[in-house]
Scaffold this motif. Structure first.
Motif, PDB file in Angstrom:
ATOM      1  N   ASP A   1       0.762  -1.000  -0.040  1.00 19.76           N
ATOM      2  CA  ASP A   1       0.142  -0.117   0.149  1.00 19.76           C
ATOM      3  C   ASP A   1       0.864   1.040   0.056  1.00 19.76           C
ATOM      4  O   ASP A   1       0.958   1.968   0.849  1.00 19.76           O
ATOM      5  CB  ASP A   1      -0.988   0.093   1.049  1.00 19.76           C
ATOM      6  N   VAL A   2       1.754   1.525  -1.030  1.00 17.91           N
ATOM      7  CA  VAL A   2       2.557   2.778  -1.199  1.00 17.91           C
ATOM      8  C   VAL A   2       2.402   3.183  -2.506  1.00 17.91           C
ATOM      9  O   VAL A   2       1.820   2.579  -3.523  1.00 17.91           O
ATOM     10  CB  VAL A   2       3.905   2.090  -0.961  1.00 17.91           C
ATOM     11  N   ALA A   3       2.481   4.352  -2.994  1.00 15.74           N
ATOM     12  CA  ALA A   3       2.863   5.066  -4.055  1.00 15.74           C
ATOM     13  C   ALA A   3       4.030   4.677  -4.916  1.00 15.74           C
ATOM     14  O   ALA A   3       5.076   4.681  -4.288  1.00 15.74           O
ATOM     15  CB  ALA A   3       2.666   6.544  -3.973  1.00 15.74           C
ATOM     16  N   ARG A   4       3.750   4.078  -6.091  1.00 16.93           N
ATOM     17  CA  ARG A   4       5.036   3.987  -6.992  1.00 16.93           C
ATOM     18  C   ARG A   4       4.927   4.116  -8.441  1.00 16.93           C
ATOM     19  O   ARG A   4       3.538   4.404  -8.945  1.00 16.93           O
ATOM     20  CB  ARG A   4       5.334   2.575  -6.904  1.00 16.93           C
TER      21      ARG A   4
ATOM     22  N   ASP B   1       0.742   7.119 -11.497  1.00 17.03           N
ATOM     23  CA  ASP B   1       0.171   7.221 -10.192  1.00 17.03           C
ATOM     24  C   ASP B   1      -0.088   8.502 -10.304  1.00 17.03           C
ATOM     25  O   ASP B   1       0.866   9.672 -10.659  1.00 17.03           O
ATOM     26  CB  ASP B   1       1.272   7.094  -9.245  1.00 17.03           C
ATOM     27  N   PRO B   2      -1.409   9.216  -9.919  1.00 14.99           N
ATOM     28  CA  PRO B   2      -1.780  10.393 -10.089  1.00 14.99           C
ATOM     29  C   PRO B   2      -1.059  11.519  -9.294  1.00 14.99           C
ATOM     30  O   PRO B   2      -1.020  12.568  -9.567  1.00 14.99           O
ATOM     31  CB  PRO B   2      -3.293  10.477  -9.861  1.00 14.99           C
ATOM     32  N   ARG B   3      -0.543  10.901  -8.410  1.00 11.08           N
ATOM     33  CA  ARG B   3       0.312  11.874  -7.186  1.00 11.08           C
ATOM     34  C   ARG B   3       1.648  11.843  -7.601  1.00 11.08           C
ATOM     35  O   ARG B   3       2.291  13.025  -7.373  1.00 11.08           O
ATOM     36  CB  ARG B   3      -0.050  11.344  -5.851  1.00 11.08           C
ATOM     37  N   LEU B   4       2.361  11.005  -8.055  1.00  8.48           N
ATOM     38  CA  LEU B   4       3.828  11.149  -8.543  1.00  8.48           C
ATOM     39  C   LEU B   4       4.203  11.388 -10.028  1.00  8.48           C
ATOM     40  O   LEU B   4       4.892  12.186 -10.345  1.00  8.48           O
ATOM     41  CB  LEU B   4       4.419   9.671  -8.155  1.00  8.48           C
TER      42      LEU B   4
END
Length: 374
Positions: free
Chosen positions: A16-19, A30-33
């Motif tokens: 459960d991490v952004a990658r 990834d919409p955040r990164l």
């Protein structure tokens, strides 16, 4: 980009991490990164790969030198290269980093020379480099103390009226120290331009992170009013992107930001530690499959940026760095024993003078014992 903590999300959940790059080397969006690395081209990827390989080779050489009795101690960073290189590459030249003793990749990225990396571990100097030459403070041994130093520097930056940002690097274990909580309080209260980079390598010496935190560490920052992001710390592009976001947030006057980079310490805590006493080999092998360097190599191969010529050039550069590190270590001048008292304080200090006198008398006792009997 604030982290949302839920009861179903244990601190040890590494999925459960952004990658943006999977463990197999596949790109994912990834919409955040993803917006923060839209400019990253093939040459940038190759540069990140080279930096990580150099850092790992230097780390292996440092361990070898300690095992051979040439260094007093070494803090290995194998497995953590992606978060160190990725975040440090996002820093601006005039930004200032405050690290622990394990951020080898940060030192290399900021321009450290091989001699800078060994003289303090050899016991010859209090610090291996001038902090203002690299934009990196002397590595902190006291767990978590550098987080307060980073906030203090950032508050000074505010008063100078510049747009510099400081970065505080610490491990998951440091978040159990009061210093980190106090740093978060001050940073939030004064909207200090500081980025907190928590490298969650799963262990605080011999204690697993599950003993310290039942939920993700990134979930703590919003409680202080600080936005946070939990990323795959073995994904160098995720590390670069997250740091760019955090730096932009801090530099634009919106206050501090927090990154939890989930990774793994493949080796011992330091060369005085035996990790086989508290973790099993199956766990290590599972994390080996997530190796950050192998992941980027797979991506480069898929995008046509990796061939034998490039691999050989990187290996040669890493070996050259390691040879220079060994040469710097073996040829470091040994100062006189009383030199340990030099440069401890900027001004004369009576307490230190007394310690110097006592130590000189102690050393003189050995000289007297060696004089031949008459």
């Amino acid at each position: 980009m604030t982290h949302t903590q839920t009861a179903s999300e244990p601190a040890t959940d590494v999925d459960d991490v952004a990658r943006v790059v999977t463990s197999d080397g596949d790109r994912v969006s990834d919409p955040r990164l993803s917006p923060w690395i839209a400019d990253v081209d093939l040459e940038t990827l190759r540069g990140l790969y080279r930096d990580m390989v150099v850092a790992r080779r230097l780390d292996a050489e440092g361990v070898a030198l300690q095992r051979q009795g040439q260094l007093g101690l070494w803090a290995p960073c194998q497995g953590q290269e992606a978060v160190q290189i990725g975040t440090a590459r996002a820093l601006r030249a005039d930004d200032f980093a405050f690290t622990s003793y394990r951020e080898l990749g940060v030192f290399v990225t900021r321009g450290a020379a091989p001699v800078d990396l060994v003289v303090s571990w050899r016991g010859e100097e209090h610090s291996g480099f001038d902090p203002y030459d690299l934009g990196v403070a002397t590595p902190q041994i006291i767990i978590g103390a550098q987080s307060l130093h980073a906030v203090g520097y950032a508050m000074g930056v505010q008063r100078d009226g510049t747009d510099q940002v400081t970065a505080a690097y610490f491990g998951d274990g440091a978040t159990s120290e009061g210093d980190v909580s106090e740093a978060l309080v001050f940073a939030s209260s004064f909207q200090a331009p500081v980025v907190f980079v928590c490298t969650n390598n799963q262990y605080a010496i011999s204690e697993p992170v599950s003993v310290q935190a039942k939920f993700p560490i990134a979930g703590r920052a919003p409680g202080f009013g600080i936005p946070s992001l939990r990323i795959d710390g073995n994904d160098v592009l995720a590390s670069l992107a997250a740091m760019r976001w955090a730096l932009d947030h801090a530099r634009s006057g919106r206050g501090p930001a927090f990154i939890e980079a989930v990774t793994y310490r493949m080796g011992p805590h330091t060369t005085s530690d035996d990790p086989t006493r508290y973790r099993d080999q199956d766990e290590v092998e599972r994390w080996r499959q997530r190796d950050p360097i192998a992941r980027l190599e797979a991506l480069l191969r898929a995008e046509g940026g990796f061939d034998d010529e490039f691999a050989q050039a990187v290996a040669s550069a890493a070996d050259e760095w390691a040879a220079r590190l060994r040469h710097a270590c073996l040829n470091a001048p040994s100062r006189e024993p009383l030199g340990v008292f030099d440069h401890v304080y900027a001004e004369p200090h009576t307490g230190l003078d007394e310690q110097r006198r006592q130590y000189a008398a102690y050393l003189a006792g050995f000289e007297a014992a060696e004089e031949p009997a008459r």
